[in-house]
Design an enzyme around this catalytic site. Structure first.
Site, PDB file in Angstrom:
ATOM      1  N   LYS A  54       0.784  -1.133  -0.011  1.00  0.00           N
ATOM      2  CA  LYS A  54       0.203  -0.171  -0.181  1.00  0.00           C
ATOM      3  C   LYS A  54       0.907   1.365   0.102  1.00  0.00           C
ATOM      4  O   LYS A  54       0.672   2.011  -0.934  1.00  0.00           O
ATOM      5  CB  LYS A  54      -0.732   0.125   1.233  1.00  0.00           C
ATOM      6  CG  LYS A  54      -1.922  -0.892   0.821  1.00  0.00           C
ATOM      7  CD  LYS A  54      -2.928  -1.435   2.489  1.00  0.00           C
ATOM      8  CE  LYS A  54      -4.038  -2.312   2.428  1.00  0.00           C
ATOM      9  NZ  LYS A  54      -4.499  -2.827   3.257  1.00  0.00           N
ATOM     10  N   GLN A  98      -4.788  -1.605   9.541  1.00  0.00           N
ATOM     11  CA  GLN A  98      -4.701  -2.636   8.859  1.00  0.00           C
ATOM     12  C   GLN A  98      -5.420  -3.654  10.106  1.00  0.00           C
ATOM     13  O   GLN A  98      -5.021  -3.686  11.107  1.00  0.00           O
ATOM     14  CB  GLN A  98      -3.129  -3.058   8.955  1.00  0.00           C
ATOM     15  CG  GLN A  98      -2.982  -4.412   7.999  1.00  0.00           C
ATOM     16  CD  GLN A  98      -3.624  -4.209   6.530  1.00  0.00           C
ATOM     17  OE1 GLN A  98      -3.577  -3.622   5.873  1.00  0.00           O
ATOM     18  NE2 GLN A  98      -4.314  -5.404   6.477  1.00  0.00           N
ATOM     19  N   ASP A 121     -11.272   2.864   4.175  1.00  0.00           N
ATOM     20  CA  ASP A 121     -11.888   1.535   4.037  1.00  0.00           C
ATOM     21  C   ASP A 121     -13.143   1.513   3.863  1.00  0.00           C
ATOM     22  O   ASP A 121     -13.728   0.310   3.501  1.00  0.00           O
ATOM     23  CB  ASP A 121     -11.165   0.624   5.133  1.00  0.00           C
ATOM     24  CG  ASP A 121     -10.070  -0.276   4.795  1.00  0.00           C
ATOM     25  OD1 ASP A 121      -9.883  -0.657   3.727  1.00  0.00           O
ATOM     26  OD2 ASP A 121      -9.292  -0.537   5.726  1.00  0.00           O
TER      27      ASP A 121
END
Ligand code: NAP
Length: 300
Positions: A54, A98, A121
């Protein structure tokens, strides 16, 4: 008949190029650099790989990447403090924590501490609610990538019968909302669905997000249907040598490719789209935060 293979790797490269162009325009026209902060707690090897990837792709798109690696023993309160700082940091337009988090942390609490406007997200309860009510939201990356591929292949999805297999909060449910938003007739199937084969057989669009290797065989697929295989499953591959493994999806590719009209492969289908959509969401969040028009074709 052999299906068209939807090349997620190539499509993701196109999305990243669009993001990079949007970022370059923001910089030159407004002096703004979109920034993405990724927070990793602990040393989970798979998570470390994702976070590295990422960060690398964020920088390649011209954005600022802020990586925060915290020790496994970090307290929930310290993580919440960091999120608060990132929420208040004008250089940060997207925040991603994460998952999975260590067991001593409450993931829902942590995710809901992220400012909804920076929740790239799309897991914050406000964004879930906005998506569920058809309002402008930050949309979870994997289903957004699936939607982009479907729109690219079909143009309009209006009136199509779509079956989503799987009802998780990160893939199945948001996918179903997105398809509904594009006026599909949507069925969500799950482990208790009766006669799944018959349910799948009536679908013009099948999105499989189950996590069971090759569970959808070709004879469940309506001829000409579009199959989006979200599953990523590692199985033994003795044909490649002792102890070797390979990745497969939730769909039995070899039989499905003979029946479907179009299908995503695993690997090289949905997978590469997920990070591309994370970058797209960060650009979108940055534009929204600055009251600028959103990039075209990169949001739901
Ligand atoms: P998950 O949270 O485990 O959800 C799986 C869903 O599948 C559940 O709703 C479950 O039903 C359903 N299911 C399980 N067995 C079934 C069966 N026999 N028949 C019908 N439905 C069944 O998984 P997830 O997080 O959504 O992920 C699904 C897959 O996508 C995994 O392989 C994951 O690795 C992959 N994935 C890929 C990406 C990507 O970037 N490409 C991103 C995320 C996930 P119940 O609710 O009834 O238990």
């Amino acid at each position: 008949m052999s299906a068209k293979i939807i090349d997620g790797k190539a499509f993701a490269a196109e999305v990243r190029a669009k993001v990079a162009a949007g970022v370059a325009a923001l910089k030159s026209e407004h002096g703004i650099t979109p920034g993405l902060a990724v927070v990793l707690v602990g040393e989970d090897p798979a998570s470390q790989v994702y976070v590295r990837s990422k960060g690398k792709q964020t920088v390649e798109a011209g954005m600022a990447s802020f990586e925060h690696k915290l020790d496994q023993s970090t307290s929930e309160a310290d993580l919440l403090d960091l999120i608060e700082k990132l929420n208040n940091d004008d250089a940060v337009h997207g925040i991603l924590v994460q998952l999975p988090l260590p067991d001593h942390m409450n993931s829902d609490l942590v995710i809901n501490a992220i400012s909804p406007a920076k929740d790239v997200d799309g897991f914050h309860i406000s964004n879930v609610g906005l998506l569920g009510t058809g309002q402008k939201a930050m949309v979870p990356c994997t289903p957004l990538g699936c939607l982009m591929m479907l729109r690219d292949h079909h143009g309009s999805l209006s009136g199509m019968d779509a079956v989503v297999i799987g009802r998780s909060n990160i893939v199945g449910k948001p996918m179903a909302h997105l398809l509904l938003g594009d006026s599909c007739t949507v069925t969500i199937a799950h482990s208790r669905t009766k006669d799944l084969a018959e349910v799948v057989r009536r679908a013009d669009i099948v999105v499989a997000a189950v996590g069971r290797p090759q569970m959808v065989p070709g004879d469940w697929i309506k001829p000409g249907a579009t199959v989006i295989d979200v599953g990523i499953n590692r199985i033994d591959a003795p044909e490649r040598g002792e102890g070797k493994t390979r990745l497969v999806g939730d769909v039995e590719f070899d039989s499905a490719v003979e029946v479907a009209g179009a299908i995503t492969p695993v690997p090289g289908g949905v997978g590469p789209m997920t990070i591309a959509c994370l970058l797209a969401n960060t650009l979108t969040a940055c534009c929204r935060a600055n009251g600028l028009p959103e990039p075209e074709g990169l949001t739901a």
